[in-house]
Write an enzyme that holds these catalytic residues in place. Structure first.
Site, PDB file in Angstrom:
ATOM      1  N   GLY A 144      -3.480   0.052  14.545  1.00  0.00           N
ATOM      2  CA  GLY A 144      -4.463   0.712  13.678  1.00  0.00           C
ATOM      3  C   GLY A 144      -5.637  -0.179  13.341  1.00  0.00           C
ATOM      4  N   HIS A 145      -6.044  -1.035  14.302  1.00  0.00           N
ATOM      5  CA  HIS A 145      -7.061  -2.071  14.026  1.00  0.00           C
ATOM      6  C   HIS A 145      -8.461  -1.512  13.801  1.00  0.00           C
ATOM      7  CE1 HIS A 145      -7.889  -1.161  18.183  1.00  0.00           C
ATOM      8  NE2 HIS A 145      -9.016  -1.841  18.105  1.00  0.00           N
ATOM      9  N   ARG A 146      -8.696  -0.227  14.125  1.00  0.00           N
ATOM     10  CA  ARG A 146     -10.044   0.330  13.881  1.00  0.00           C
ATOM     11  C   ARG A 146     -10.157   0.997  12.523  1.00  0.00           C
ATOM     12  NH1 ARG A 146     -12.426   3.703  18.775  1.00  0.00           N
ATOM     13  NH2 ARG A 146     -10.744   5.061  18.090  1.00  0.00           N
ATOM     14  N   GLY A 147      -9.037   1.138  11.841  1.00  0.00           N
ATOM     15  CA  GLY A 147      -9.051   1.784  10.530  1.00  0.00           C
ATOM     16  C   GLY A 147      -9.568   0.843   9.457  1.00  0.00           C
ATOM     17  N   TYR A 191       3.749  12.958   3.129  1.00  0.00           N
ATOM     18  CA  TYR A 191       3.320  11.601   3.476  1.00  0.00           C
ATOM     19  C   TYR A 191       4.276  10.573   2.864  1.00  0.00           C
ATOM     20  CZ  TYR A 191      -0.123   7.755   3.704  1.00  0.00           C
ATOM     21  OH  TYR A 191      -0.789   6.585   3.952  1.00  0.00           O
ATOM     22  N   LYS A 193       6.644   7.743   4.671  1.00  0.00           N
ATOM     23  CA  LYS A 193       6.516   6.311   4.355  1.00  0.00           C
ATOM     24  C   LYS A 193       7.839   5.736   3.829  1.00  0.00           C
ATOM     25  CE  LYS A 193       2.287   5.349   5.472  1.00  0.00           C
ATOM     26  NZ  LYS A 193       2.031   4.377   6.539  1.00  0.00           N
ATOM     27  N   PRO A 209       0.536  -0.770  -1.061  1.00  0.00           N
ATOM     28  CA  PRO A 209      -0.739  -0.971  -1.747  1.00  0.00           C
ATOM     29  C   PRO A 209      -1.084   0.207  -2.650  1.00  0.00           C
ATOM     30  CG  PRO A 209      -1.003  -0.975   0.663  1.00  0.00           C
ATOM     31  CD  PRO A 209       0.352  -0.439   0.351  1.00  0.00           C
ATOM     32  N   THR A 210      -1.863  -0.098  -3.652  1.00  0.00           N
ATOM     33  CA  THR A 210      -2.464   0.942  -4.474  1.00  0.00           C
ATOM     34  C   THR A 210      -3.601   1.602  -3.688  1.00  0.00           C
ATOM     35  OG1 THR A 210      -3.378   1.365  -6.640  1.00  0.00           O
ATOM     36  CG2 THR A 210      -4.160  -0.636  -5.540  1.00  0.00           C
ATOM     37  N   ASP A 231      -5.486  17.515  -9.496  1.00  0.00           N
ATOM     38  CA  ASP A 231      -5.566  16.184 -10.110  1.00  0.00           C
ATOM     39  C   ASP A 231      -4.620  15.206  -9.416  1.00  0.00           C
ATOM     40  OD1 ASP A 231      -7.416  15.965 -12.147  1.00  0.00           O
ATOM     41  OD2 ASP A 231      -6.082  16.818 -13.670  1.00  0.00           O
TER      42      ASP A 231
HETATM   43  N1  LIG Z   1      -6.824   4.095   2.400  1.00  0.00           N
HETATM   44  C1  LIG Z   1      -6.074   3.926   1.319  1.00  0.00           C
HETATM   45  O1  LIG Z   1      -6.514   4.153   0.178  1.00  0.00           O
HETATM   46  C2  LIG Z   1      -4.665   3.433   1.454  1.00  0.00           C
HETATM   47  C3  LIG Z   1      -4.083   3.148   2.690  1.00  0.00           C
HETATM   48  N2  LIG Z   1      -2.799   2.684   2.739  1.00  0.00           N
HETATM   49  C4  LIG Z   1      -2.120   2.467   4.012  1.00  0.00           C
HETATM   50  O2  LIG Z   1      -2.823   1.644   4.894  1.00  0.00           O
HETATM   51  C5  LIG Z   1      -2.617   2.060   6.240  1.00  0.00           C
HETATM   52  C6  LIG Z   1      -3.943   2.236   6.934  1.00  0.00           C
HETATM   53  O3  LIG Z   1      -4.774   3.109   6.210  1.00  0.00           O
HETATM   54  P1  LIG Z   1      -6.356   3.207   6.462  1.00  0.00           P
HETATM   55  O4  LIG Z   1      -6.816   2.001   7.170  1.00  0.00           O
HETATM   56  O5  LIG Z   1      -6.943   3.604   5.189  1.00  0.00           O
HETATM   57  O6  LIG Z   1      -6.443   4.447   7.452  1.00  0.00           O
HETATM   58  P2  LIG Z   1      -7.571   4.789   8.538  1.00  0.00           P
HETATM   59  O7  LIG Z   1      -7.528   6.267   8.696  1.00  0.00           O
HETATM   60  O8  LIG Z   1      -8.834   4.128   8.190  1.00  0.00           O
HETATM   61  O9  LIG Z   1      -7.000   4.113   9.863  1.00  0.00           O
HETATM   62  C7  LIG Z   1      -5.820   4.516  10.460  1.00  0.00           C
HETATM   63  C8  LIG Z   1      -5.763   4.000  11.878  1.00  0.00           C
HETATM   64  O10 LIG Z   1      -4.537   4.470  12.430  1.00  0.00           O
HETATM   65  C9  LIG Z   1      -4.725   4.730  13.776  1.00  0.00           C
HETATM   66  N3  LIG Z   1      -3.892   5.866  14.205  1.00  0.00           N
HETATM   67  C10 LIG Z   1      -3.757   7.061  13.599  1.00  0.00           C
HETATM   68  N4  LIG Z   1      -2.961   7.858  14.338  1.00  0.00           N
HETATM   69  C11 LIG Z   1      -2.593   7.126  15.432  1.00  0.00           C
HETATM   70  C12 LIG Z   1      -1.794   7.403  16.561  1.00  0.00           C
HETATM   71  N5  LIG Z   1      -1.190   8.586  16.732  1.00  0.00           N
HETATM   72  N6  LIG Z   1      -1.671   6.438  17.496  1.00  0.00           N
HETATM   73  C13 LIG Z   1      -2.280   5.237  17.350  1.00  0.00           C
HETATM   74  N7  LIG Z   1      -3.039   4.918  16.298  1.00  0.00           N
HETATM   75  C14 LIG Z   1      -3.203   5.862  15.344  1.00  0.00           C
HETATM   76  C15 LIG Z   1      -6.206   5.090  13.991  1.00  0.00           C
HETATM   77  O11 LIG Z   1      -6.588   4.484  15.205  1.00  0.00           O
HETATM   78  P3  LIG Z   1      -7.917   4.887  16.068  1.00  0.00           P
HETATM   79  O12 LIG Z   1      -9.070   4.493  15.207  1.00  0.00           O
HETATM   80  O13 LIG Z   1      -7.790   4.063  17.293  1.00  0.00           O
HETATM   81  O14 LIG Z   1      -7.852   6.347  16.297  1.00  0.00           O
HETATM   82  C16 LIG Z   1      -6.894   4.517  12.757  1.00  0.00           C
HETATM   83  O15 LIG Z   1      -7.771   3.496  13.078  1.00  0.00           O
HETATM   84  C17 LIG Z   1      -1.785   3.330   6.163  1.00  0.00           C
HETATM   85  O16 LIG Z   1      -0.440   3.062   6.430  1.00  0.00           O
HETATM   86  C18 LIG Z   1      -1.943   3.775   4.752  1.00  0.00           C
HETATM   87  O17 LIG Z   1      -0.789   4.408   4.268  1.00  0.00           O
HETATM   88  C19 LIG Z   1      -2.071   2.497   1.605  1.00  0.00           C
HETATM   89  C20 LIG Z   1      -2.595   2.748   0.383  1.00  0.00           C
HETATM   90  C21 LIG Z   1      -3.914   3.267   0.204  1.00  0.00           C
HETATM   91  C1  LIG Z   2      -3.960   6.554  -1.544  1.00  0.00           C
HETATM   92  C2  LIG Z   2      -3.385   7.876  -1.937  1.00  0.00           C
HETATM   93  O1  LIG Z   2      -4.335   8.907  -1.810  1.00  0.00           O
HETATM   94  C3  LIG Z   2      -3.914  10.217  -2.197  1.00  0.00           C
HETATM   95  O2  LIG Z   2      -3.593  10.291  -3.544  1.00  0.00           O
HETATM   96  P1  LIG Z   2      -4.607  10.233  -4.741  1.00  0.00           P
HETATM   97  O3  LIG Z   2      -4.394   8.981  -5.489  1.00  0.00           O
HETATM   98  O4  LIG Z   2      -4.496  11.472  -5.515  1.00  0.00           O
HETATM   99  O5  LIG Z   2      -5.992  10.039  -3.991  1.00  0.00           O
HETATM  100  P2  LIG Z   2      -7.464  10.613  -3.938  1.00  0.00           P
HETATM  101  O6  LIG Z   2      -8.282   9.421  -3.758  1.00  0.00           O
HETATM  102  O7  LIG Z   2      -7.621  11.684  -2.926  1.00  0.00           O
HETATM  103  O8  LIG Z   2      -7.727  11.304  -5.372  1.00  0.00           O
HETATM  104  C4  LIG Z   2      -7.654  10.596  -6.569  1.00  0.00           C
HETATM  105  C5  LIG Z   2      -8.109  11.439  -7.723  1.00  0.00           C
HETATM  106  O9  LIG Z   2      -9.527  11.593  -7.624  1.00  0.00           O
HETATM  107  C6  LIG Z   2      -9.888  12.937  -7.800  1.00  0.00           C
HETATM  108  N1  LIG Z   2     -11.150  13.226  -7.121  1.00  0.00           N
HETATM  109  C7  LIG Z   2     -12.309  13.538  -7.736  1.00  0.00           C
HETATM  110  N2  LIG Z   2     -13.259  13.819  -6.858  1.00  0.00           N
HETATM  111  C8  LIG Z   2     -12.688  13.629  -5.615  1.00  0.00           C
HETATM  112  C9  LIG Z   2     -13.205  13.752  -4.314  1.00  0.00           C
HETATM  113  O10 LIG Z   2     -14.347  14.098  -4.067  1.00  0.00           O
HETATM  114  N3  LIG Z   2     -12.335  13.459  -3.310  1.00  0.00           N
HETATM  115  C10 LIG Z   2     -11.032  13.069  -3.525  1.00  0.00           C
HETATM  116  N4  LIG Z   2     -10.244  12.773  -2.480  1.00  0.00           N
HETATM  117  N5  LIG Z   2     -10.530  12.984  -4.780  1.00  0.00           N
HETATM  118  C11 LIG Z   2     -11.351  13.253  -5.799  1.00  0.00           C
HETATM  119  C12 LIG Z   2      -8.693  13.695  -7.268  1.00  0.00           C
HETATM  120  O11 LIG Z   2      -8.667  15.023  -7.738  1.00  0.00           O
HETATM  121  C13 LIG Z   2      -7.539  12.844  -7.770  1.00  0.00           C
HETATM  122  O12 LIG Z   2      -7.242  13.178  -9.102  1.00  0.00           O
HETATM  123  C14 LIG Z   2      -2.681  10.669  -1.552  1.00  0.00           C
HETATM  124  O13 LIG Z   2      -2.896  11.650  -0.710  1.00  0.00           O
HETATM  125  C15 LIG Z   2      -1.668   9.617  -1.266  1.00  0.00           C
HETATM  126  O14 LIG Z   2      -0.919   9.951  -0.163  1.00  0.00           O
HETATM  127  C16 LIG Z   2      -2.141   8.219  -1.194  1.00  0.00           C
HETATM  128  O15 LIG Z   2      -1.507   7.372  -0.625  1.00  0.00           O
END
Ligand SMILES: NC(=O)C1=CN([C@@H]2O[C@H](COP(=O)(O)OP(=O)(O)OC[C@H]3O[C@@H](n4cnc5c(N)ncnc54)[C@H](OP(=O)(O)O)[C@@H]3O)[C@@H](O)[C@H]2O)C=CC1
Ligand SMILES: C[C@H]1O[C@H](OP(=O)(O)OP(=O)(O)OC[C@H]2O[C@@H](n3cnc4c(=O)[nH]c(N)nc43)[C@H](O)[C@@H]2O)[C@@H](O)[C@@H](O)C1=O
Length: 313
Positions: free
Chosen positions: A11-14, A137, A141, A164-165, A270
């Protein structure tokens, strides 16, 4: 990890994977392997088997996942469960089969019970019902982290997981519906400023509480855990501080420089009322965050301006 150790970052592009890659490179690691999802779809078991047999990584960090905010999780639960379950099982199983020395699985604070005592300790896992909007989800996890634990128990592996949060930072997903709150608000306030729109809509009541960690701090914590932690129990990663979505919206408004009004759309979910992590375990190991929220949002906004909209991925 030795500097020339072969490390696979899934997942290095995420957002998270790219931050981990930056950190590994900055620390002088020279043998990092990556694959995009179009080259290696981690859902496909046979392809994952072939990849591990060919590459034989020594260390694995699992940042590949199907990820989204509250709306995406709530709308596509079947996809969130299937993709994440398959990615985790395929990668972790093949790590074990190919003698990977250490693996770090990234989870999320949504694995804990909806009404967990706050701040949420690691040992509150599986003590109560999950938040409905992200149950699928969370179940995927939890399965992944439990699979690491079972492999450790049955086969003596050293596979760890971190929770992580809510994260934000460079390379975030700014999709208007499917993203998380922080990138969604950065984009919405920015567009409202540009188009001189008098009001910005924020979902939900604005009263629920969330904790936010800058993704480069998270990457630092991940490397720290790879070096310093072994154990079956997961480790929370966060700041230990939270704020209401209303206060977050005011902060994003200030950073972006938008001058209109904020209105709330209470027809939108919410989610969980509060999700503050107890980070004392990680603090006890010697790690704490360094980027304060306003500073982090300022850097994230700059990334958004530089990258223009990385809308749908
Ligand atoms: N974002 C957040 O707020 C939070 C994220 N996390 C955790 O961190 C981790 C990464 O999240 P984040 O970086 O935000 O997510 P992104 O969506 O930014 O990145 C996810 C990456 O996963 C890769 N991926 C998805 N599906 C596949 C597949 N079928 N095969 C191979 N690669 C795949 C994609 O690769 P490609 O680009 O090559 O398609 C993509 O780059 C997750 O496990 C998430 O639960 C935890 C808490 C909060
Ligand atoms: C990281 C975490 O992310 C998700 O959980 P979540 O904490 O609820 O994340 P959220 O960022 O989407 O929302 C946080 C709060 O914010 C409010 N809110 C306001 N305005 C917008 C808005 O425009 N977009 C979004 N998305 N939310 C909004 C929204 O209504 C909510 O009350 C999970 O799916 C979970 O699986 C997970 O891992």
């Amino acid at each position: 990890m030795e500097k020339n150790a072969k490390i696979y970052v899934a997942g290095h592009r995420g957002m998270v994977g790219s931050a981990i890659l930056r950190k590994l490179e900055a620390e002088g690691y020279t043998n990092i392997i990556t694959r995009t999802s179009s080259k290696l779809n981690l859902i496909r078991q046979a392809d994952v088997e072939a990849f591990f047999q060919e590459e034989k990584p020594e260390y694995v960090i699992v940042a590949a996942a199907k990820v989204g905010g509250i709306m995406a999780n709530n709308t596509y639960p079947a996809d969130f469960m299937y993709d994440n379950m398959m990615i985790e099982m395929n990668v972790i199983k093949n790590a074990y089969e190919n003698q990977v020395k250490k693996l770090l699985l990234l989870g999320s604070s949504c694995i804990y019970p909806r009404m967990a005592e706050q701040p949420i300790r690691e040992d509150s896992l599986l003590t109560g019902a999950l938040e409905q909007t992200n149950e699928a989800y969370a179940l995927a996890k939890i399965s992944g982290l439990k699979y690491c634990e079972y492999l450790n128990r049955q086969h003596g592996t050293g596979y760890i997981s971190a929770m992580p949060t809510n994260l934000y930072g460079p390379n975030d997903n700014y999709h208007p519906q499917n993203s998380h709150v922080l990138p969604a608000l950065i984009r919405r306030f920015h567009e409202a400023k540009e188009q001189r729109v008098p009001e910005v809509v924020v979902w939900g009541t604005g009263t629920v509480l969330r904790e936010f960690l800058y993704v480069d701090d998270l990457a630092d914590a991940c490397l720290f855990l790879m070096e310093k932690y072994s154990g079956n129990e997961t480790v929370n990663i966060g700041t230990g501080k939270d704020l209401s979505i209303g206060d977050l919206a005011s902060l994003v408004k200030k950073v972006v420089g938008y001058e209109g009004e904020i209105v709330y759309d209470a027809t939108k979910p919410d989610g969980t009322p509060r999700k503050l992590l107890d980070v004392s375990k990680l603090a006890g190991l010697g790690w704490s965050y360094s980027t304060e929220l306003e500073e982090g949002i300022t850097m994230a906004y700059q990334d958004f301006l530089n990258s223009e909209y990385r809308a749908e991925r």
